[in-house]
Design a protein around this motif. Sequence first.
Motif, PDB file in Angstrom:
ATOM      1  N   SER A 296      52.494  29.499   2.717  1.00  0.00           N
ATOM      2  CA  SER A 296      53.513  29.360   1.718  1.00  0.00           C
ATOM      3  C   SER A 296      52.846  29.412   0.176  1.00  0.00           C
ATOM      4  CB  SER A 296      54.349  28.219   1.699  1.00  0.00           C
ATOM      5  OG  SER A 296      55.183  28.226   2.823  1.00  0.00           O
ATOM      6  N   HIS A 297      53.340  29.913  -0.649  1.00  0.00           N
ATOM      7  CA  HIS A 297      52.839  30.060  -2.067  1.00  0.00           C
ATOM      8  C   HIS A 297      53.884  29.335  -3.022  1.00  0.00           C
ATOM      9  CE1 HIS A 297      51.656  31.795  -5.599  1.00  0.00           C
ATOM     10  NE2 HIS A 297      50.427  32.304  -4.981  1.00  0.00           N
ATOM     11  N   LEU A 298      53.214  28.295  -3.701  1.00  0.00           N
ATOM     12  CA  LEU A 298      54.030  27.438  -4.678  1.00  0.00           C
ATOM     13  C   LEU A 298      53.154  27.347  -6.009  1.00  0.00           C
ATOM     14  CD1 LEU A 298      53.862  25.854  -1.533  1.00  0.00           C
ATOM     15  CD2 LEU A 298      55.167  24.172  -2.894  1.00  0.00           C
ATOM     16  N   ALA A 313      57.253  30.817   2.776  1.00  0.00           N
ATOM     17  CA  ALA A 313      58.060  30.585   1.366  1.00  0.00           C
ATOM     18  C   ALA A 313      57.370  30.730   0.280  1.00  0.00           C
ATOM     19  CB  ALA A 313      58.585  29.133   1.801  1.00  0.00           C
ATOM     20  N   ARG A 314      58.076  31.251  -0.786  1.00  0.00           N
ATOM     21  CA  ARG A 314      57.599  31.244  -2.130  1.00  0.00           C
ATOM     22  C   ARG A 314      58.191  30.583  -3.159  1.00  0.00           C
ATOM     23  NH1 ARG A 314      56.823  36.662  -5.804  1.00  0.00           N
ATOM     24  NH2 ARG A 314      55.543  35.608  -7.471  1.00  0.00           N
ATOM     25  N   VAL A 331      61.704  33.013   2.091  1.00  0.00           N
ATOM     26  CA  VAL A 331      62.870  32.680   0.902  1.00  0.00           C
ATOM     27  C   VAL A 331      61.899  32.736  -0.283  1.00  0.00           C
ATOM     28  CG1 VAL A 331      64.289  30.853   0.182  1.00  0.00           C
ATOM     29  CG2 VAL A 331      64.318  31.429   2.776  1.00  0.00           C
ATOM     30  N   GLU A 332      62.564  33.084  -1.380  1.00  0.00           N
ATOM     31  CA  GLU A 332      62.045  33.014  -2.844  1.00  0.00           C
ATOM     32  C   GLU A 332      62.936  32.221  -3.460  1.00  0.00           C
ATOM     33  OE1 GLU A 332      60.863  36.894  -4.513  1.00  0.00           O
ATOM     34  OE2 GLU A 332      60.953  35.956  -6.257  1.00  0.00           O
ATOM     35  N   ALA A 342      70.375  20.320   0.808  1.00  0.00           N
ATOM     36  CA  ALA A 342      70.786  21.818   1.031  1.00  0.00           C
ATOM     37  C   ALA A 342      69.667  22.719   1.661  1.00  0.00           C
ATOM     38  CB  ALA A 342      71.021  22.351  -0.402  1.00  0.00           C
ATOM     39  N   LYS A 343      70.382  23.747   2.402  1.00  0.00           N
ATOM     40  CA  LYS A 343      69.403  24.340   3.019  1.00  0.00           C
ATOM     41  C   LYS A 343      69.402  26.121   2.716  1.00  0.00           C
ATOM     42  CE  LYS A 343      70.102  21.693   7.065  1.00  0.00           C
ATOM     43  NZ  LYS A 343      71.272  21.512   8.018  1.00  0.00           N
ATOM     44  N   VAL A 344      68.234  26.507   2.656  1.00  0.00           N
ATOM     45  CA  VAL A 344      67.934  27.882   2.420  1.00  0.00           C
ATOM     46  C   VAL A 344      66.995  28.232   3.208  1.00  0.00           C
ATOM     47  CG1 VAL A 344      67.916  29.900   0.599  1.00  0.00           C
ATOM     48  CG2 VAL A 344      68.119  27.460  -0.180  1.00  0.00           C
ATOM     49  N   ASN A 345      67.575  28.735   4.585  1.00  0.00           N
ATOM     50  CA  ASN A 345      66.589  28.857   5.741  1.00  0.00           C
ATOM     51  C   ASN A 345      65.863  30.183   5.807  1.00  0.00           C
ATOM     52  OD1 ASN A 345      65.699  26.244   6.533  1.00  0.00           O
ATOM     53  ND2 ASN A 345      67.764  26.097   7.830  1.00  0.00           N
ATOM     54  N   HIS A 346      66.716  31.391   5.776  1.00  0.00           N
ATOM     55  CA  HIS A 346      65.906  32.588   5.971  1.00  0.00           C
ATOM     56  C   HIS A 346      66.033  33.776   4.941  1.00  0.00           C
ATOM     57  CE1 HIS A 346      67.012  30.399   9.996  1.00  0.00           C
ATOM     58  NE2 HIS A 346      68.186  30.377   9.320  1.00  0.00           N
ATOM     59  N   LEU A 347      65.020  34.526   4.759  1.00  0.00           N
ATOM     60  CA  LEU A 347      65.015  35.807   4.030  1.00  0.00           C
ATOM     61  C   LEU A 347      66.172  35.817   2.990  1.00  0.00           C
ATOM     62  CD1 LEU A 347      65.621  37.238   7.648  1.00  0.00           C
ATOM     63  CD2 LEU A 347      63.773  37.963   6.090  1.00  0.00           C
TER      64      LEU A 347
END
Length: 451
Positions: A296-298, A313-314, A331-332, A342-347
Amino acid sequence: MSIALVILAAGKGTRMNSDLPKVLHPIAQTPMLVHAMRAGGALNPEHTVIVTGHGAELVAKAARAEDETATIVVQDEQLGTAHAVAQARDALRGFEGDVIVLFGDTPFINPETLQRMIEARQSHDLVMLGFDIAEIQPRYGRLIMEGDRLVQIVEYKDATEEQRAIRFTNSGLMACDAKLMFELIDQVSNENASGEYYLTELPALANARGLSCTAIKCDEAETLGVDSRVDLAAADGVFQTRARTELMQLGVTLMAPETVYLSADTVIGRDTVIEPNVVFGPGVTVESGATIRAFSHLEGCHVSRGATIGPYARLRPGAELAENTRVGNFVEIKNAEIAEGAKVNHLSYIGDATVGTGSNIGAGTITCNYDGVMKHKTKIGENVFVGSNTMLVAPVTVGDGAMTATGTVVTRDVEPDALAVARPRQENKPGYARKLFDMLKAKKARRDKGS
Ligand code: UD1
């Protein structure tokens, strides 16, 4: 005692082979100069004077971004370290107290070492900072001591063979009463092997006046200077090793520490787990008990307690993740608030948006935030279910409890509890697949026969 910092940053850094002034090359995403300013800043100086030369405007900008009260002076010609310090004379006119001279390309100096220099000043007029070199090298000035008395400093180029064998060498850092320092600098000549005005002449000049000089010792790692990209990479490595160790001591798990890249301002809470190959750009805070999964890149983001990020993830600047959120693979998130649970799990791409508590963003969702000219905002309420492959064409709002059907292109606001469907209705044609297969197979057979 009042303290003024003079930080020398005029050098070109020829061996960096760069358009960027040497002191602006970053270590852990932070210019070297800023590292030096922070170390000196820990002493609460009354004045900070930055001596610029090569790339003066860029250096001044970076210095002011860190400390807007810093005074910038320009050394037009680099005639040596004493000449560089002399440029701070006007800026420090009337100042009564000690000057500490630091180098902008020596980023690892420990504030406690500077404090020890100030303490040593109570019993000596001039204090230099030295260190023992592990291997003799043709680089540093040699500190000629008699007990704890510093007799003189001899630059390597001007030293005898016997002096060159001395391992106690000069870091270049100095503490001295301001008035005395400028008086001594006036006496410095440039009659030496380099034709430069050496700051290192000050101890001999002070001794000649019957004043007392000493040199205190620090670890060689603290005075690690950077002259080339190879040095820069090595210095970054030193920083990373230190920062990773500190994090682990603070209760952060790094599964493969040597693969985690940290910035100078990275903050991570205890019991957070960082999997291998994670990059922390500037401005990241991760609270306790979070999990940052591999690759991951934060950057410029805030991750709250119990959140899980990645793998792959980014998080870009302005990503604000509340407690127990989940951001999955590919996920960006940019400039967006993801509320609790909340969930943003894929692509997915979620940019310039808010996502309410408990909402679920399906795979492949895109907030179409840019119309080619301007950016627009997407507001997603609480407990919303965004179906996979939804395009949210901003500006647009999806109300609480609403749903979007898979593949929907949302161009109008969706009221709370409504279902938005925007795709052609499905039609099933009985027997058509069989017919189509037969037709294609016959076509292939004809082609194979012909060839
Ligand atoms: C200096 C010391 C040497 C010490 C070494 C430690 C002198 C004469 N020598 O040598 O005893 O062992 O540091 O690294 O001080 N600078 C300016 N303007 C100038 C010249 C230098 O701003 O006119 C700055 C440089 O950008 C650099 C620092 O001063 O940040 C040190 O200068 P540098 O030429 O690298 O000194 P050294 O030869 O390393």
